[in-house]
Design a protein around this motif. Structure first.
Motif, mmCIF file in Angstrom:
data_model
loop_
_atom_site.group_PDB
_atom_site.id
_atom_site.type_symbol
_atom_site.label_atom_id
_atom_site.label_comp_id
_atom_site.label_asym_id
_atom_site.label_seq_id
_atom_site.Cartn_x
_atom_site.Cartn_y
_atom_site.Cartn_z
ATOM 1 N N CYS A 108 0.849 -1.201 0.000
ATOM 2 C CA CYS A 108 0.000 0.000 0.000
ATOM 3 C C CYS A 108 0.882 1.249 0.000
ATOM 4 C CB CYS A 108 -0.847 -0.030 1.272
ATOM 5 S SG CYS A 108 -1.907 1.396 1.518
ATOM 6 N N SER A 145 0.622 3.450 2.049
ATOM 7 C CA SER A 145 0.968 3.639 3.466
ATOM 8 C C SER A 145 2.254 2.897 3.814
ATOM 9 C CB SER A 145 -0.166 3.146 4.369
ATOM 10 O OG SER A 145 -1.339 3.873 4.136
ATOM 11 N N HIS A 184 -0.745 -4.509 5.935
ATOM 12 C CA HIS A 184 -2.046 -4.354 6.601
ATOM 13 C C HIS A 184 -3.196 -4.671 5.647
ATOM 14 C CE1 HIS A 184 -0.876 -0.466 4.884
ATOM 15 N NE2 HIS A 184 -2.133 -0.441 4.503
ATOM 16 N N GLU A 185 -2.862 -5.182 4.450
ATOM 17 C CA GLU A 185 -3.906 -5.563 3.496
ATOM 18 C C GLU A 185 -3.673 -7.039 3.181
ATOM 19 O OE1 GLU A 185 -3.762 -2.914 0.115
ATOM 20 O OE2 GLU A 185 -3.627 -1.136 1.371
ATOM 21 N N ASP A 205 -8.653 -2.432 2.576
ATOM 22 C CA ASP A 205 -8.146 -1.071 2.754
ATOM 23 C C ASP A 205 -8.552 -0.127 1.625
ATOM 24 O OD1 ASP A 205 -6.736 1.293 2.956
ATOM 25 O OD2 ASP A 205 -4.879 0.392 3.609
HETATM 26 ZN ZN ZN Z 1 -3.116 0.273 2.946
#
Ligand code: ZN
Ligand code: NAD
Length: 381
Positions: free
Chosen positions: A38, A40, A60-61, A161
């Motif tokens: 991502c 992020s 986190h995905e 996300d």
């Molecule tokens: Zn993300």
């Protein structure tokens, strides 16, 4: 197990790490089937997020299959295929009961586990993420959602996300029927925000970036206008001219902070020196949006302080809204939008890479090489 690990700014590697354990009765262990990189992750890779520790695993995905569950877990069983929202939330606090999972305070008296974000530094809990073969999932009854059998795995992955984040960006823009919406950033989040803006009634959608291949993609994918900011000496004036000299009704920041050193910026006629981790897109958003307009910020600002022209925002009477996405809140709704063809998440995936190729994949995504929009990692099965 195999996992990517952080070694310091711009340095990651593929490592062998011990398998995660059930540490709390509410935990589950998930065998990862897909994980995404991502925008992020790029901030944390650049070292812009405080307290990012060497050895931690990002991601986190992710989607996966339940491998083990703690003794208190009710809603999941071994073998379930799940998508896991990036928020780690207790489900019981003041915020979670309002579906503000991104703001979880975890006042759950039965828990010793904190809220946070997978693979996103000790600032957000210090949990390892899913760019690995296995991951520990706290509050397993709260976040994970079983993937509907008719649902495509890659569509499910992007519901963890970028789809809800883009959708929430449009929702926070408080778009009124016929509004002109400008989205800064044609990455996965901006692309989803642009497409979502129509679902909230936008009359005109304009996406701003400088990467031609991304602008070309979003023009087709979101049926919007596009502007390459490098082709205009003053992007703010250009956007005003495009919108009857008023400025857009809503601006969305889907860019976040930048790692690119010090540079001079002219904002509202004032020259300011910007810090690394600064905020050009939010400056442009505040400067170009019309008076009384809304600026919706989902771009992530890793450092706690960034230069933002608050005086300009005050004088223009702006509404500034921002948050981490409250992923789970939107899932039932977004699943229906995907089924109806209103959103087509997997169309943004340009690269599918074995987990073993994670290091090159980060550099490619960070440098926007090979026309990369979204890169997903596939662990060995
Ligand atoms: Zn993300
Ligand atoms: P990305 O890096 O793929 O895309 C960012 C895009 O912005 C790039 O195409 C880049 O060329 C463009 N850009 C850079 N400077 C710009 C400027 N001044 N004006 C216009 N465009 C500019 O990242 P992404 O995955 O699309 O994520 C975008 C942002 O959203 C990141 O900051 C990410 O951290 C954030 N994010 C937030 C949440 C949340 O819950 N709030 C969730 C996911 C991602």
């Amino acid at each position: 197990m195999l996992a990517m690990t952080y070694r310091g700014p711009y340095k990651i590697r593929l490592d062998h790490k011990p398998m995660p354990d059930i540490e709390h009765p509410n935990d589950a262990i998930i065998r990862v089937t897909r994980a995404a990189i991502c925008g992020s992750d790029v901030h944390i890779f650049h070292g812009l997020v405080p307290d990012t520790r060497v050895g931690s695993t990002f991601g986190h995905e992710f989607t996966g299959v339940v491998e083990a569950v703690g003794s208190s877990v009710q809603n999941l069983k071994v073998g379930d295929h799940v998508l896991v929202p990036f928020n780690i939330a207790c489900g019981a606090c003041f915020y979670c009961t309002k579906q503000l999972f991104g703001n979880c305070d975890n006042t759950n008296p039965n828990s010793t586990v904190g809220s946070g974000i997978y693979g996103y530094s000790h600032t957000t809990g210090g949990y390892d993420g899913g760019q690995a073969e296995y991951v520990r999932v706290p509050f397993a009854d709260v976040g994970p959602m079983k993937i509907p059998p008719d649902f495509n795995l890659e569509d499910a992955l992007l519901l963890t996300d970028v789809v809800p984040t883009g959708y929430q960006a449009a929702e926070m823009g408080e778009i009124k029927e016929g509004d002109t919406v400008v989205v800064f950033g044609a990455g996965p989040v901006g692309i989803m925000a642009a497409r979502s803006a129509w679902l909230f009634g936008a009359g005109r959608v304009i996406v701003v970036d400088y990467l031609e291949y991304r602008l070309e993609f979003v023009k087709n994918y979101a049926k919007c206008e596009v502007v390459n900011f490098r082709e205009h000496k003053d992007i703010v004036q250009y956007l005003k001219r495009m919108t009857d000299d008023l400025g857009p009704d809503v601006c969305i920041d889907a860019v976040g902070c930048e790692a690119k050193g010090l540079k001079w910026q002219e904002i509202s006629g004032i020259k300011m020196k910007m810090q690394a981790g600064s905020a050009t897109a939010i400056m442009w958003a505040i400067d170009s949006v019309r008076k009384n307009g809304v600026v919706s910020i989902v771009g992530v600002y890793g450092p706690p302080f960034n230069t933002v022209p608050i005086g300009t925002a005050l004088n223009k009477g702006l509404t500034l809204r921002m948050n981490q996405a409250n992923v789970k809140r939107y899932l039932p709704h977004l699943i229906e939008h995907v089924r109806a063809g209103n959103l087509d998440p997997k169309a943004i995936i340009t690269h599918r890479v074995p987990l073993e190729g994670v290091v090159d994949a980060y550099h490619m995504f960070d440098n926007k090489e090979d026309d990369c929009i979204k890169c997903i990692l596939i662990p060995p099965s």
